[in-house]
Design a protein around this motif. Structure first.
Motif, PDB file in Angstrom:
ATOM      1  N   UNK A 176       0.956  -1.313   0.205  1.00 17.16           N
ATOM      2  CA  UNK A 176       0.005  -0.011  -0.033  1.00 17.16           C
ATOM      3  C   UNK A 176       0.886   1.255  -0.167  1.00 17.16           C
ATOM      4  N   UNK A 177       0.786   1.938  -0.929  1.00 17.77           N
ATOM      5  CA  UNK A 177       1.298   3.197  -1.126  1.00 17.77           C
ATOM      6  C   UNK A 177       0.657   4.514  -0.416  1.00 17.77           C
ATOM      7  N   UNK A 178      -0.813   4.265  -0.062  1.00 20.56           N
ATOM      8  CA  UNK A 178      -1.697   5.138   0.671  1.00 20.56           C
ATOM      9  C   UNK A 178      -2.471   4.114   1.563  1.00 20.56           C
ATOM     10  N   UNK A 179      -2.462   4.490   2.829  1.00 22.38           N
ATOM     11  CA  UNK A 179      -2.925   3.819   4.102  1.00 22.38           C
ATOM     12  C   UNK A 179      -4.608   3.617   3.475  1.00 22.38           C
ATOM     13  N   UNK A 180      -5.011   2.277   3.569  1.00 19.55           N
ATOM     14  CA  UNK A 180      -6.291   1.858   3.238  1.00 19.55           C
ATOM     15  C   UNK A 180      -6.529   1.790   1.951  1.00 19.55           C
ATOM     16  N   UNK A 181      -5.760   1.854   0.903  1.00 20.93           N
ATOM     17  CA  UNK A 181      -5.904   1.669  -0.509  1.00 20.93           C
ATOM     18  C   UNK A 181      -6.380   0.375  -1.034  1.00 20.93           C
ATOM     19  N   UNK A 182      -6.085  -0.879  -0.194  1.00 16.77           N
ATOM     20  CA  UNK A 182      -6.629  -1.921  -0.396  1.00 16.77           C
ATOM     21  C   UNK A 182      -7.867  -2.400   0.260  1.00 16.77           C
ATOM     22  N   UNK A 183      -8.321  -1.502   1.054  1.00 20.10           N
ATOM     23  CA  UNK A 183      -9.550  -1.753   1.946  1.00 20.10           C
ATOM     24  C   UNK A 183     -10.882  -2.219   1.050  1.00 20.10           C
ATOM     25  N   UNK A 184     -11.314  -3.331   1.131  1.00 20.56           N
ATOM     26  CA  UNK A 184     -12.525  -3.650   0.292  1.00 20.56           C
ATOM     27  C   UNK A 184     -12.245  -4.451  -1.058  1.00 20.56           C
ATOM     28  N   UNK A 185     -10.908  -4.516  -1.392  1.00 23.30           N
ATOM     29  CA  UNK A 185     -10.445  -5.104  -2.759  1.00 23.30           C
ATOM     30  C   UNK A 185     -10.689  -6.398  -2.532  1.00 23.30           C
ATOM     31  N   UNK A 186     -11.561  -6.997  -3.355  1.00 26.80           N
ATOM     32  CA  UNK A 186     -11.773  -8.527  -3.493  1.00 26.80           C
ATOM     33  C   UNK A 186     -12.061  -8.757  -5.176  1.00 26.80           C
ATOM     34  N   UNK A 187     -12.180 -10.160  -5.361  1.00 29.77           N
ATOM     35  CA  UNK A 187     -12.102 -10.547  -6.687  1.00 29.77           C
ATOM     36  C   UNK A 187     -11.004 -10.745  -7.561  1.00 29.77           C
ATOM     37  N   UNK A 188     -11.338 -11.064  -8.704  1.00 32.12           N
ATOM     38  CA  UNK A 188     -10.448 -11.307  -9.952  1.00 32.12           C
ATOM     39  C   UNK A 188      -9.595 -10.216 -10.095  1.00 32.12           C
ATOM     40  N   UNK A 189      -8.239  -9.717 -10.255  1.00 35.14           N
ATOM     41  CA  UNK A 189      -7.766  -8.656 -10.994  1.00 35.14           C
ATOM     42  C   UNK A 189      -7.757  -8.523 -12.281  1.00 35.14           C
ATOM     43  N   UNK A 190      -8.235  -7.334 -12.894  1.00 35.11           N
ATOM     44  CA  UNK A 190      -8.643  -7.138 -13.865  1.00 35.11           C
ATOM     45  C   UNK A 190      -7.578  -5.983 -14.696  1.00 35.11           C
ATOM     46  N   UNK A 191      -7.335  -6.182 -16.260  1.00 35.22           N
ATOM     47  CA  UNK A 191      -6.354  -5.259 -16.852  1.00 35.22           C
ATOM     48  C   UNK A 191      -7.179  -3.933 -17.098  1.00 35.22           C
ATOM     49  N   UNK A 192      -6.342  -2.857 -17.005  1.00 39.54           N
ATOM     50  CA  UNK A 192      -6.992  -1.562 -17.034  1.00 39.54           C
ATOM     51  C   UNK A 192      -6.063  -0.712 -17.874  1.00 39.54           C
ATOM     52  N   UNK A 193      -6.499   0.516 -18.100  1.00 41.18           N
ATOM     53  CA  UNK A 193      -5.233   1.437 -18.578  1.00 41.18           C
ATOM     54  C   UNK A 193      -5.176   1.435 -20.153  1.00 41.18           C
ATOM     55  N   UNK A 194      -4.269   1.800 -20.616  1.00 41.06           N
ATOM     56  CA  UNK A 194      -4.029   2.213 -22.024  1.00 41.06           C
ATOM     57  C   UNK A 194      -3.728   0.960 -22.997  1.00 41.06           C
ATOM     58  N   UNK A 195      -4.415   0.883 -23.926  1.00 39.42           N
ATOM     59  CA  UNK A 195      -4.317  -0.460 -24.818  1.00 39.42           C
ATOM     60  C   UNK A 195      -3.386  -0.084 -26.091  1.00 39.42           C
ATOM     61  N   UNK A 196      -2.698  -1.021 -26.572  1.00 35.36           N
ATOM     62  CA  UNK A 196      -1.674  -1.053 -27.585  1.00 35.36           C
ATOM     63  C   UNK A 196      -2.443  -1.371 -28.777  1.00 35.36           C
ATOM     64  N   UNK A 197      -1.828  -0.782 -30.166  1.00 35.99           N
ATOM     65  CA  UNK A 197      -2.345  -1.145 -31.358  1.00 35.99           C
ATOM     66  C   UNK A 197      -1.545  -1.643 -32.227  1.00 35.99           C
ATOM     67  N   UNK A 198      -2.153  -2.412 -33.377  1.00 37.20           N
ATOM     68  CA  UNK A 198      -1.284  -3.144 -34.357  1.00 37.20           C
ATOM     69  C   UNK A 198      -0.086  -3.759 -33.831  1.00 37.20           C
ATOM     70  N   UNK A 199       1.115  -3.825 -34.308  1.00 41.60           N
ATOM     71  CA  UNK A 199       2.039  -4.800 -34.188  1.00 41.60           C
ATOM     72  C   UNK A 199       2.882  -4.421 -33.230  1.00 41.60           C
ATOM     73  N   UNK A 200       2.588  -3.376 -32.272  1.00 43.01           N
ATOM     74  CA  UNK A 200       3.242  -3.099 -30.897  1.00 43.01           C
ATOM     75  C   UNK A 200       2.819  -4.196 -29.887  1.00 43.01           C
ATOM     76  N   UNK A 201       1.354  -4.726 -30.139  1.00 42.45           N
ATOM     77  CA  UNK A 201       1.072  -5.682 -29.192  1.00 42.45           C
ATOM     78  C   UNK A 201       2.093  -7.020 -29.040  1.00 42.45           C
ATOM     79  N   UNK A 202       2.589  -7.181 -30.203  1.00 38.87           N
ATOM     80  CA  UNK A 202       3.760  -8.446 -29.870  1.00 38.87           C
ATOM     81  C   UNK A 202       4.725  -8.039 -29.220  1.00 38.87           C
ATOM     82  N   UNK A 203       5.211  -6.894 -28.673  1.00 37.01           N
ATOM     83  CA  UNK A 203       6.344  -6.359 -27.870  1.00 37.01           C
ATOM     84  C   UNK A 203       6.133  -6.482 -26.420  1.00 37.01           C
ATOM     85  N   UNK A 204       4.824  -6.335 -26.277  1.00 36.92           N
ATOM     86  CA  UNK A 204       4.393  -6.305 -24.512  1.00 36.92           C
ATOM     87  C   UNK A 204       4.720  -7.742 -23.777  1.00 36.92           C
ATOM     88  N   UNK A 205       5.806  -7.431 -22.771  1.00 37.68           N
ATOM     89  CA  UNK A 205       6.032  -8.698 -22.029  1.00 37.68           C
ATOM     90  C   UNK A 205       5.872  -8.794 -20.604  1.00 37.68           C
TER      91      UNK A 205
END
Length: 205
Positions: A176-205
């Motif tokens: 936790x970088x902030x106190x209580x940031x994980x309070x109530x966190x439950x379930x399966x972790x899901x992807x979020x944030x910016x998506x790649x496009x085109x051939x760049x997807x191949x380089x994500x590791x």
């Protein structure tokens, strides 16, 4: 062009015979900078050498595939010649269906012949500090508690969370970088944030 994250220069690697007070007069053994577009091939080659071909089958990859790292949170370590000798990236994730936002750290990798020289620790400290500076609340990863515990990670707050695929529950760790940031966190972790496009997807590791 976006500005790179602040860099950190580090003194001689373990094994150097330089005296402590001589470090300032010598070139740093490595420097940590924001990852650039030109680092893709070197990063992927390093990951292959450090982690092997099975790295793309890990559960963490499901959360990274087709995504860009969190803004300002992808770093490389360069040696005195400019070669990439370490890498770490953090990714935006959602902690459950209606849970808070968080970051997933990984992969962290260091040139195999340079392990034990402090590069991995420096990358970790830098990544965590930047994540905190940018206002993120929590960082998660899948890894060995004895190693990542030195940076404050533990499994104490991850019991109600799960990865989207096979994993060892005791290796799902959080900081936790902030106190209580994980309070109530439950379930399966899901992807979020910016998506790649085109051939760049191949380089994500």
């Amino acid at each position: 062009m976006a500005a790179l994250a602040p860099s950190l220069a580090h003194g001689a690697l373990a094994g150097s015979r330089s005296a402590p007070d001589e470090g300032a007069a010598q070139a740093p053994a490595f420097v940590i900078v924001g990852e650039g577009a030109g680092d893709v091939v070197a990063r992927e080659s390093l990951l292959d050498r450090a982690m092997g071909p099975k790295r793309r089958k890990k559960s963490s990859e499901r959360l990274r595939r087709g995504r860009r790292p969190s803004e300002g949170l992808a770093f490389v370590a360069r040696d005195a010649s400019g070669a990439v000798v370490g890498t770490v990236r953090l990714w935006d994730v959602k902690l459950g269906e209606s849970g808070p936002a968080g970051l997933l750290l990984g992969p962290l990798a260091v040139e195999p012949g340079l392990k034990g020289g402090g590069i991995g620790s420096a990358l970790m400290h830098h990544a965590i500090a930047e994540a905190a500076r940018l206002g993120h609340g929590a960082v998660l990863l899948v890894g060995d508690a004895p190693y990542y515990g030195r940076f404050g990670f533990s499994a104490e707050r991850t019991g109600a969370l799960a990865m989207p695929g096979p994993y060892e529950r005791h290796r799902l760790l959080a900081l936790e970088l902030k106190d209580g940031a994980l309070d109530g966190a439950k379930g399966t972790i899901k992807a979020a944030g910016r998506k790649l496009k085109g051939q760049a997807i191949e380089f994500v590791a």
